[in-house]
Each structure stands twice: as structure tokens, then as C-alpha cells.
Design a protein around this motif. Structure first.
Motif, mmCIF file in Angstrom:
data_model
loop_
_atom_site.group_PDB
_atom_site.id
_atom_site.type_symbol
_atom_site.label_atom_id
_atom_site.label_comp_id
_atom_site.label_asym_id
_atom_site.label_seq_id
_atom_site.Cartn_x
_atom_site.Cartn_y
_atom_site.Cartn_z
ATOM 1 N N SER A 158 6.553 15.546 22.189
ATOM 2 C CA SER A 158 6.740 16.399 23.357
ATOM 3 C C SER A 158 5.408 16.658 24.052
ATOM 4 C CB SER A 158 7.374 17.729 22.939
ATOM 5 O OG SER A 158 7.351 18.661 24.000
ATOM 6 N N GLN A 159 5.381 16.458 25.367
ATOM 7 C CA GLN A 159 4.161 16.743 26.123
ATOM 8 C C GLN A 159 3.883 18.240 26.183
ATOM 9 O OE1 GLN A 159 4.203 14.909 29.977
ATOM 10 N NE2 GLN A 159 4.589 12.854 29.197
ATOM 11 N N LYS A 160 4.914 19.039 26.025
ATOM 12 C CA LYS A 160 4.751 20.488 26.127
ATOM 13 C C LYS A 160 4.265 21.106 24.823
ATOM 14 C CE LYS A 160 7.276 24.682 27.425
ATOM 15 N NZ LYS A 160 8.579 25.234 27.893
ATOM 16 N N SER A 161 4.888 20.719 23.707
ATOM 17 C CA SER A 161 4.565 21.348 22.422
ATOM 18 C C SER A 161 3.746 20.461 21.492
ATOM 19 C CB SER A 161 5.856 21.751 21.702
ATOM 20 O OG SER A 161 6.612 20.595 21.353
ATOM 21 N N GLY A 162 3.769 19.147 21.725
ATOM 22 C CA GLY A 162 3.087 18.221 20.831
ATOM 23 C C GLY A 162 3.889 17.876 19.595
ATOM 24 N N PRO B 197 0.821 -1.211 0.000
ATOM 25 C CA PRO B 197 0.000 0.000 0.000
ATOM 26 C C PRO B 197 0.854 1.259 0.000
ATOM 27 C CG PRO B 197 0.016 -1.012 2.175
ATOM 28 C CD PRO B 197 0.690 -1.978 1.253
ATOM 29 N N HIS B 198 0.242 2.352 -0.429
ATOM 30 C CA HIS B 198 0.950 3.631 -0.495
ATOM 31 C C HIS B 198 1.393 4.064 0.898
ATOM 32 C CE1 HIS B 198 1.437 8.019 -0.861
ATOM 33 N NE2 HIS B 198 1.770 7.751 -2.107
ATOM 34 N N ARG B 199 2.667 4.450 1.003
ATOM 35 C CA ARG B 199 3.209 4.903 2.283
ATOM 36 C C ARG B 199 3.850 6.274 2.091
ATOM 37 N NH1 ARG B 199 4.926 -0.197 1.493
ATOM 38 N NH2 ARG B 199 7.104 0.342 1.142
ATOM 39 N N PRO B 200 3.794 7.135 3.126
ATOM 40 C CA PRO B 200 4.361 8.481 2.985
ATOM 41 C C PRO B 200 5.880 8.454 2.961
ATOM 42 C CG PRO B 200 3.648 8.116 5.240
ATOM 43 C CD PRO B 200 3.181 6.928 4.447
ATOM 44 N N LEU B 201 6.460 9.437 2.315
ATOM 45 C CA LEU B 201 7.906 9.602 2.316
ATOM 46 C C LEU B 201 8.369 9.879 3.740
ATOM 47 C CD1 LEU B 201 10.525 9.964 0.573
ATOM 48 C CD2 LEU B 201 9.942 12.390 0.470
ATOM 49 N N ARG B 202 9.459 9.239 4.137
ATOM 50 C CA ARG B 202 9.932 9.401 5.515
ATOM 51 C C ARG B 202 10.175 10.866 5.861
ATOM 52 N NH1 ARG B 202 11.896 5.726 8.722
ATOM 53 N NH2 ARG B 202 12.179 4.297 6.984
ATOM 54 N N ARG B 203 10.706 11.638 4.907
ATOM 55 C CA ARG B 203 10.979 13.050 5.176
ATOM 56 C C ARG B 203 9.695 13.820 5.506
ATOM 57 N NH1 ARG B 203 15.887 13.064 6.665
ATOM 58 N NH2 ARG B 203 17.513 13.199 5.105
ATOM 59 N N ILE B 204 8.570 13.373 4.934
ATOM 60 C CA ILE B 204 7.308 14.069 5.181
ATOM 61 C C ILE B 204 6.914 13.963 6.649
ATOM 62 C CG2 ILE B 204 4.840 14.051 4.683
ATOM 63 C CD1 ILE B 204 6.469 15.250 2.450
ATOM 64 N N ILE B 205 7.035 12.751 7.220
ATOM 65 C CA ILE B 205 6.622 12.583 8.616
ATOM 66 C C ILE B 205 7.734 12.958 9.584
ATOM 67 C CG2 ILE B 205 4.905 10.837 8.078
ATOM 68 C CD1 ILE B 205 6.863 8.701 8.937
ATOM 69 N N GLN B 206 8.923 13.268 9.067
ATOM 70 C CA GLN B 206 10.010 13.736 9.924
ATOM 71 C C GLN B 206 9.920 15.249 10.098
ATOM 72 O OE1 GLN B 206 13.470 10.377 8.964
ATOM 73 N NE2 GLN B 206 13.814 12.498 8.461
ATOM 74 N N GLY B 207 8.731 15.738 10.378
ATOM 75 C CA GLY B 207 8.587 17.141 10.711
ATOM 76 C C GLY B 207 8.174 18.052 9.583
ATOM 77 N N CYS C 163 8.184 13.117 26.905
ATOM 78 C CA CYS C 163 7.393 12.738 25.736
ATOM 79 C C CYS C 163 6.368 11.661 26.077
ATOM 80 C CB CYS C 163 8.301 12.205 24.624
ATOM 81 S SG CYS C 163 9.547 13.380 24.042
ATOM 82 N N PHE C 164 5.293 11.632 25.295
ATOM 83 C CA PHE C 164 4.393 10.487 25.315
ATOM 84 C C PHE C 164 4.709 9.651 24.075
ATOM 85 C CE2 PHE C 164 2.093 13.997 23.310
ATOM 86 C CZ PHE C 164 1.568 13.429 22.159
ATOM 87 N N VAL C 165 4.619 8.337 24.222
ATOM 88 C CA VAL C 165 5.065 7.409 23.183
ATOM 89 C C VAL C 165 3.858 6.747 22.524
ATOM 90 C CG1 VAL C 165 6.546 5.443 22.647
ATOM 91 C CG2 VAL C 165 7.117 6.951 24.573
ATOM 92 N N LEU C 166 3.799 6.826 21.198
ATOM 93 C CA LEU C 166 2.730 6.194 20.433
ATOM 94 C C LEU C 166 3.311 5.108 19.535
ATOM 95 C CD1 LEU C 166 0.597 9.284 19.304
ATOM 96 C CD2 LEU C 166 0.323 7.861 21.345
#
Length: 214
Positions: free
Chosen positions: A109-113, A41-51, A77-80
Motif C-alpha cells: 500500500s502506498q498509504k500505509s506501506g 537455501p533457508h527460506r522463511p515460512l510463508r506465514r511469516i511474510i504474510q503479515g 500499491c507499488f509492486v516489487l
């Protein structure tokens, strides 16, 4: 933004790797494999989800499992955790290679998300006829920092990525570990580039399917 549409060119040494997506077909060209469409299936480019695109990151972890809290550097941090389902994993099987699992961990980050650390774990089993079973575990961990506002979007402009490839089998002689590290910096981010159209993301003719055109 259209995070599903992207184009990437990378030159390492004398080898050039080109990859892209029109939102439906992900393709790549390498000197050793030529041009081919990515399986599964289609997956996003890693750079896209890296911020680069917080919306894509949020969508990716929308149905994630919360594992608790952990401190990363100076951030609490909270971990997903999100894992590819069995059907999606099986679509990536090819020949003697069978993908066992693909799991993604996000530390926010719990502070900034904001995403502070991203870990991608991928396990593949290779069982060629007449040979022992060999497993390949690839783990890619990325730390992100230097978030800056770009047109109202917080973009990580710097980070470090460490990739570890662990090969193991039934006997110790099959065990090996390779580690690669990348320090990266983004100089400029521009949205809504004038003149950029869908034509820039059309797959190469040898894999282009008219039914999948944008």
C-alpha cells in the motif's frame, strides 16, 4: 522475534503434516515422504511474510526491483519483484526435477506501506528418462487484510490464498490445471511466550546434524 525458527502442524483429512526450522535446517514430515530436510537455501515460512513479521517481509524485498504501480481493491500499491538467483534455484534440483525459476511479487500500500497482496511463482521442469518433458508451474497468490496492532507490530489477521498448479508439456494431452482456495483467519498472536526455548525447534534425530545445532 526469531522468524527463522518456527514449528507448524497441519491436519488435512486423516493426514498430518509437521514442519519446522531451527534457523538453519528446514525440515518436514509427511505421510508419503517421511521426514526429510528441505533442499536449497533457508527460506522463511510463508506465514511469516504474510503479515506476521514485517521485518522479514522488508528484508525479503530489500533488493527487489520496482515494477511500478497497481490498484488492488481499494488500495493504490507499488509492486516489487524479487527473483531467486540461479545458484539458489539449482540447489533445489532433485533427480529428474529441475527448478527453472522462483519469483516473488509484493504489492504494498502506498498509504500505509503494508503488504496487501503477495504472489509466489515457481516453475519446475521434469524430464524422466524415456518420457516427454513436463513442466509444473505453481502460482500462489495471497490477499491480506484486517491488520491489527499487536505489541506495536501490525499483523494481518485475515486473508485469502489461491494456489494454481498448471501442468503442461509438448502435447496438449499433458495439460492440466488445478486450483485450490483457502480463506484463513488468525485468532491470536502472542510474542515472547514464557517457557518457549530453542529445544522446541530441534529437528528430528534422523536428520539432525550436530554441526547445525543452534
Amino acid at each position: 522475534m526469531s522468524p527463522g525458527m518456527w514449528s507448524l502442524e497441519l491436519v488435512v483429512g486423516c493426514n498430518k503434516v509437521v514442519a519446522g526450522s531451527n534457523g538453519k535446517i528446514v525440515w518436514r514430515h509427511t505421510p508419503w515422504l517421511g521426514t526429510h530436510a528441505a533442499k536449497g537455501p533457508h527460506r522463511p515460512l510463508r506465514r511469516i511474510i504474510q503479515g506476521l513479521d514485517p521485518k522479514s517481509t522488508a528484508s525479503l524485498f530489500a533488493k527487489a526491483q520496482c515494477l511500478g504501480e497497481k490498484r488492488i481493491g481499494e488500495d493504490d500499491c507499488f509492486v516489487l519483484k524479487v527473483a531467486a538467483d540461479r545458484a539458489a534455484v539449482m540447489e533445489r534440483n532433485e533427480g529428474p526435477a529441475e527448478v527453472i525459476r522462483h519469483v516473488l511479487y509484493g504489492y504494498f500500500s502506498q498509504k500505509s506501506g503494508l503488504l496487501i497482496y503477495l504472489e509466489d511463482s515457481h516453475l519446475t521442469r521434469v524430464q524422466a528418462p524415456g518420457n516427454d518433458t513436463v513442466y509444473w508451474e505453481t502460482t500462489i497468490g495471497t490477499s491480506l487484510w484486517d491488520y491489527r496492532d499487536v505489541d506495536g507490530v501490525m499483523i494481518a489477521h485475515e486473508g485469502r490464498t489461491i494456489a494454481t498448479v498448471f501442468r503442461f508439456g509438448e502435447v496438449s494431452m499433458q495439460h492440466s490445471r488445478t486450483r485450490m482456495e483457502e480463506l484463513w483467519v488468525i485468532d491470536d498472536v502472542v510474542f515472547n511466550v514464557p517457557g518457549l526455548s530453542f529445544d522446541y525447534f530441534i529437528p528430528p534425530a534422523d536428520i539432525f546434524d550436530v554441526d547445525n545445532s543452534p
